[in-house]
Scaffold this motif. Structure first.
Motif, PDB file in Angstrom:
ATOM      1  N   THR A 237      51.602  92.742  57.157  1.00 53.36           N
ATOM      2  CA  THR A 237      50.967  92.857  58.471  1.00 53.36           C
ATOM      3  C   THR A 237      50.772  94.328  58.821  1.00 53.36           C
ATOM      4  O   THR A 237      51.467  95.199  58.302  1.00 53.36           O
ATOM      5  N   HIS A 238      49.818  94.570  59.673  1.00 52.62           N
ATOM      6  CA  HIS A 238      49.590  95.912  60.198  1.00 52.62           C
ATOM      7  C   HIS A 238      50.120  96.007  61.627  1.00 52.62           C
ATOM      8  O   HIS A 238      49.904  97.012  62.293  1.00 52.62           O
ATOM      9  N   ASN A 239      50.816  94.968  62.069  1.00 54.41           N
ATOM     10  CA  ASN A 239      51.353  94.904  63.425  1.00 54.41           C
ATOM     11  C   ASN A 239      52.862  95.158  63.368  1.00 54.41           C
ATOM     12  O   ASN A 239      53.638  94.261  63.029  1.00 54.41           O
ATOM     13  N   PRO A 240      53.327  96.373  63.709  1.00 51.00           N
ATOM     14  CA  PRO A 240      54.761  96.669  63.607  1.00 51.00           C
ATOM     15  C   PRO A 240      55.630  95.834  64.546  1.00 51.00           C
ATOM     16  O   PRO A 240      56.762  95.510  64.195  1.00 51.00           O
ATOM     17  N   GLU A 241      55.114  95.441  65.695  1.00 47.47           N
ATOM     18  CA  GLU A 241      55.896  94.612  66.613  1.00 47.47           C
ATOM     19  C   GLU A 241      56.149  93.224  66.007  1.00 47.47           C
ATOM     20  O   GLU A 241      57.246  92.676  66.107  1.00 47.47           O
ATOM     21  N   LEU A 242      55.145  92.666  65.384  1.00 45.51           N
ATOM     22  CA  LEU A 242      55.280  91.375  64.724  1.00 45.51           C
ATOM     23  C   LEU A 242      56.283  91.468  63.571  1.00 45.51           C
ATOM     24  O   LEU A 242      57.133  90.598  63.396  1.00 45.51           O
TER      25      LEU A 242
ATOM     26  N   GLN B 117      57.509 100.332  54.698  1.00 45.67           N
ATOM     27  CA  GLN B 117      56.263 100.949  55.128  1.00 45.67           C
ATOM     28  C   GLN B 117      55.658 101.730  53.971  1.00 45.67           C
ATOM     29  O   GLN B 117      56.343 102.510  53.317  1.00 45.67           O
TER      30      GLN B 117
END
Length: 59
Positions: free
Chosen positions: A3-8, A18
């Motif tokens: 994913t490119h969504n760090p919160e997810l 990373q």
């Protein structure tokens, strides 16, 4: 998961690695060298060569 969504990632993953341009920038749970199994000192050769392998037709 990729994913490119760090919160997810923070919410659902147990380990986050990373990357930037294919190079590891950070790892939230790196594996220690003592935890990895030792590499075999020699690899076993296959008992069947390509010429003698049975032919399997894929459909």
């Amino acid at each position: 998961m990729v994913t490119h969504n760090p919160e997810l990632a923070e919410k659902y993953s147990t380990r986050i690695i990373q990357l930037r341009d294919g190079v590891v920038q950070s790892d939230s749970d790196p594996v220690k060298a003592k935890d990895q199994p030792a590499a075999p000192s020699h690899l076993k050769r296959p008992s069947m060569s390509f010429k003698t392998a049975p032919f399997v037709k894929l459909e």
